[in-house]
Write a protein that holds these residues in place. Structure first.
Motif, PDB file in Angstrom:
ATOM      1  N   GLU A   1      -9.029   8.796   2.162  1.00  0.00           N
ATOM      2  CA  GLU A   1     -10.414   8.142   1.652  1.00  0.00           C
ATOM      3  C   GLU A   1     -10.792   7.123   2.589  1.00  0.00           C
ATOM      4  OE1 GLU A   1      -9.549   6.889  -2.160  1.00  0.00           O
ATOM      5  OE2 GLU A   1      -9.828   8.754  -3.059  1.00  0.00           O
ATOM      6  N   GLU A   2     -11.967   7.480   3.328  1.00  0.00           N
ATOM      7  CA  GLU A   2     -12.351   6.435   4.450  1.00  0.00           C
ATOM      8  C   GLU A   2     -13.161   5.407   3.473  1.00  0.00           C
ATOM      9  OE1 GLU A   2     -14.269   6.677   8.447  1.00  0.00           O
ATOM     10  OE2 GLU A   2     -16.002   7.272   6.911  1.00  0.00           O
ATOM     11  N   VAL A   3     -12.836   4.121   3.627  1.00  0.00           N
ATOM     12  CA  VAL A   3     -13.181   2.951   2.994  1.00  0.00           C
ATOM     13  C   VAL A   3     -13.784   2.028   3.819  1.00  0.00           C
ATOM     14  CG1 VAL A   3     -11.955   3.282   0.799  1.00  0.00           C
ATOM     15  CG2 VAL A   3     -11.111   1.619   2.545  1.00  0.00           C
ATOM     16  N   TYR A   4     -14.752   1.035   3.564  1.00  0.00           N
ATOM     17  CA  TYR A   4     -15.130  -0.101   4.440  1.00  0.00           C
ATOM     18  C   TYR A   4     -14.790  -1.384   4.002  1.00  0.00           C
ATOM     19  CZ  TYR A   4     -18.096   3.353   6.724  1.00  0.00           C
ATOM     20  OH  TYR A   4     -18.376   4.815   7.251  1.00  0.00           O
ATOM     21  N   GLU A   5     -14.369  -2.221   4.859  1.00  0.00           N
ATOM     22  CA  GLU A   5     -14.004  -3.460   4.986  1.00  0.00           C
ATOM     23  C   GLU A   5     -14.804  -4.439   6.196  1.00  0.00           C
ATOM     24  OE1 GLU A   5     -10.344  -6.060   5.387  1.00  0.00           O
ATOM     25  OE2 GLU A   5     -10.142  -4.765   3.489  1.00  0.00           O
ATOM     26  N   LYS A   6     -15.747  -5.354   5.425  1.00  0.00           N
ATOM     27  CA  LYS A   6     -16.550  -5.957   6.556  1.00  0.00           C
ATOM     28  C   LYS A   6     -17.090  -5.018   7.517  1.00  0.00           C
ATOM     29  CE  LYS A   6     -13.845 -10.402   5.836  1.00  0.00           C
ATOM     30  NZ  LYS A   6     -13.091 -11.127   6.590  1.00  0.00           N
ATOM     31  N   LYS A   7     -17.601  -3.990   7.075  1.00  0.00           N
ATOM     32  CA  LYS A   7     -18.453  -2.867   7.920  1.00  0.00           C
ATOM     33  C   LYS A   7     -17.252  -2.227   8.735  1.00  0.00           C
ATOM     34  CE  LYS A   7     -22.953  -5.238   7.793  1.00  0.00           C
ATOM     35  NZ  LYS A   7     -24.067  -5.804   8.714  1.00  0.00           N
ATOM     36  N   ARG A   8     -15.982  -2.470   8.653  1.00  0.00           N
ATOM     37  CA  ARG A   8     -15.043  -1.516   9.577  1.00  0.00           C
ATOM     38  C   ARG A   8     -14.390  -0.765   8.580  1.00  0.00           C
ATOM     39  NH1 ARG A   8     -10.809  -5.150  12.686  1.00  0.00           N
ATOM     40  NH2 ARG A   8     -10.419  -2.775  13.178  1.00  0.00           N
ATOM     41  N   PRO A   9     -14.662   0.554   9.036  1.00  0.00           N
ATOM     42  CA  PRO A   9     -14.200   1.781   8.261  1.00  0.00           C
ATOM     43  C   PRO A   9     -12.542   1.861   8.578  1.00  0.00           C
ATOM     44  CG  PRO A   9     -14.971   2.573  10.213  1.00  0.00           C
ATOM     45  CD  PRO A   9     -15.135   1.224  10.155  1.00  0.00           C
ATOM     46  N   TYR A  10     -11.768   2.052   7.514  1.00  0.00           N
ATOM     47  CA  TYR A  10     -10.328   2.307   7.540  1.00  0.00           C
ATOM     48  C   TYR A  10     -10.074   3.600   6.517  1.00  0.00           C
ATOM     49  CZ  TYR A  10      -9.099  -0.579   3.981  1.00  0.00           C
ATOM     50  OH  TYR A  10      -9.120  -1.319   2.528  1.00  0.00           O
ATOM     51  N   ASN A  11      -8.810   4.171   6.668  1.00  0.00           N
ATOM     52  CA  ASN A  11      -8.321   5.271   5.623  1.00  0.00           C
ATOM     53  C   ASN A  11      -7.163   4.572   4.652  1.00  0.00           C
ATOM     54  OD1 ASN A  11      -9.991   7.349   6.856  1.00  0.00           O
ATOM     55  ND2 ASN A  11      -8.385   7.583   8.426  1.00  0.00           N
ATOM     56  N   ARG A  12      -7.771   4.848   3.365  1.00  0.00           N
ATOM     57  CA  ARG A  12      -6.672   5.017   2.211  1.00  0.00           C
ATOM     58  C   ARG A  12      -6.084   6.211   2.030  1.00  0.00           C
ATOM     59  NH1 ARG A  12      -6.440  -0.244   1.090  1.00  0.00           N
ATOM     60  NH2 ARG A  12      -4.878  -0.054  -0.758  1.00  0.00           N
ATOM     61  N   TYR A  13      -4.822   6.438   1.532  1.00  0.00           N
ATOM     62  CA  TYR A  13      -4.168   7.518   1.365  1.00  0.00           C
ATOM     63  C   TYR A  13      -3.402   7.579   0.217  1.00  0.00           C
ATOM     64  CZ  TYR A  13      -4.049   7.928   6.351  1.00  0.00           C
ATOM     65  OH  TYR A  13      -4.458   8.100   7.602  1.00  0.00           O
ATOM     66  N   VAL A  14      -3.981   8.664  -0.642  1.00  0.00           N
ATOM     67  CA  VAL A  14      -3.610   8.948  -2.087  1.00  0.00           C
ATOM     68  C   VAL A  14      -2.780  10.281  -2.203  1.00  0.00           C
ATOM     69  CG1 VAL A  14      -4.548   9.490  -4.453  1.00  0.00           C
ATOM     70  CG2 VAL A  14      -5.977   7.932  -2.856  1.00  0.00           C
ATOM     71  N   LEU A  15      -1.767   9.945  -3.191  1.00  0.00           N
ATOM     72  CA  LEU A  15      -0.576  11.224  -3.298  1.00  0.00           C
ATOM     73  C   LEU A  15      -1.416  12.312  -4.187  1.00  0.00           C
ATOM     74  CD1 LEU A  15       2.314  12.030  -2.707  1.00  0.00           C
ATOM     75  CD2 LEU A  15       2.719  10.750  -4.900  1.00  0.00           C
ATOM     76  N   LEU A  16      -1.490  13.507  -3.406  1.00  0.00           N
ATOM     77  CA  LEU A  16      -2.047  14.655  -4.472  1.00  0.00           C
ATOM     78  C   LEU A  16      -1.003  15.390  -5.024  1.00  0.00           C
ATOM     79  CD1 LEU A  16      -4.568  16.384  -1.797  1.00  0.00           C
ATOM     80  CD2 LEU A  16      -5.074  15.110  -3.741  1.00  0.00           C
ATOM     81  N   LYS A  17       0.290  15.510  -4.606  1.00  0.00           N
ATOM     82  CA  LYS A  17       1.144  16.301  -5.082  1.00  0.00           C
ATOM     83  C   LYS A  17       2.482  15.445  -5.445  1.00  0.00           C
ATOM     84  CE  LYS A  17       0.009  20.484  -2.683  1.00  0.00           C
ATOM     85  NZ  LYS A  17       0.567  21.330  -1.758  1.00  0.00           N
ATOM     86  N   HIS A  18       2.917  15.555  -6.870  1.00  0.00           N
ATOM     87  CA  HIS A  18       4.054  14.894  -7.063  1.00  0.00           C
ATOM     88  C   HIS A  18       5.356  15.712  -7.443  1.00  0.00           C
ATOM     89  CE1 HIS A  18       2.427  10.874  -8.487  1.00  0.00           C
ATOM     90  NE2 HIS A  18       1.305  11.586  -8.675  1.00  0.00           N
ATOM     91  N   LEU A  19       5.096  16.940  -6.909  1.00  0.00           N
ATOM     92  CA  LEU A  19       6.325  18.065  -6.741  1.00  0.00           C
ATOM     93  C   LEU A  19       6.056  18.677  -5.482  1.00  0.00           C
ATOM     94  CD1 LEU A  19       8.536  19.088  -7.950  1.00  0.00           C
ATOM     95  CD2 LEU A  19       7.150  20.763  -9.078  1.00  0.00           C
ATOM     96  N   ILE A  20       7.118  18.708  -4.580  1.00  0.00           N
ATOM     97  CA  ILE A  20       6.882  19.302  -3.345  1.00  0.00           C
ATOM     98  C   ILE A  20       7.875  20.355  -3.305  1.00  0.00           C
ATOM     99  CG2 ILE A  20       7.065  19.200  -0.824  1.00  0.00           C
ATOM    100  CD1 ILE A  20       6.336  15.908  -1.165  1.00  0.00           C
TER     101      ILE A  20
END
Length: 199
Positions: A63-82
């Protein structure tokens, strides 16, 4: 799972940092590459590559988020079983001409290949091919199964008439259950210019 994707997953899962990274992903609602790198004392590029690979495999989402107008990515786990499931039947040779035995072949003239005969003199044990030119060239030796060796032992000479694959297999007393094995070596030797097909 496709073989290439499974190979990527296996490569990253074998890393020492894979388990601690997944532990962070399980326990954090979301995390950035810099946060994870700092927490585990890893180089940020190492973590970034891991997170991006897992995103490509749909194990994570970013997910792209902004901090002080600078974008960066945060990652979220989709699968708990691989689960890694690979259908190896998809690797079956699919050259229709060869599988239908309609292709006619023979050894190419002046191919430079050297066939080594097995001790009993009934089949070839390996074939040596010179790859490249001049000083850059090198020998590639290919070990043959007995079935492949018997097939190539009966391969028509360069000036002989072409024969189709099923004829050669019958002459060499090879059952059709070995067709994919024969297909593989024929394709390889065609690639290196040792075998030619009838035009």
């Amino acid at each position: 799972m496709e073989f290439k994707k499974a190979a990527i997953l296996g490569s990253y899962m074998s890393k020492d940092y894979a388990e601690p990274l997944f532990k962070l992903l399980v326990n954090y609602s979301s995390i950035s590459a810099s946060e994870a790198a700092s927490r585990l004392n890893l180089h940020i590029r190492t973590v970034q590559d891991f997170l991006e690979a897992m995103t490509e495999l749909n194990i994570l989402k970013k997910e792209e988020v902004y901090e002080k107008k600078r974008p960066y990515n945060r990652y979220v786990l989709l699968k708990h079983l691989i689960k890694m499931e690979i259908n190896l039947d998809k690797l079956q040779e699919n050259d229709s001409d060869i599988n239908n035995y309609s292709i006619k072949i023979r050894e190419r003239n002046n191919s430079g290949a050297q066939f080594t005969t097995a001790r009993n003199g009934q089949y070839f044990s390996n074939v040596a091919i010179w790859v490249g030119k001049g000083r850059e060239g090198k020998e590639r030796k290919i070990s043959l199964t007995e079935t492949q060796g018997r097939f190539l032992f009966n391969l028509p000479f360069p000036n002989s008439a072409f024969m189709d694959i099923i004829q050669i297999m019958k002459k060499a007393h090879i059952d059709t259950e070995h067709s994919s094995e024969i297909s593989d070596i024929v394709n390889l030797l065609k690639e290196y210019g040792v075998v030619e097909t009838e035009k």
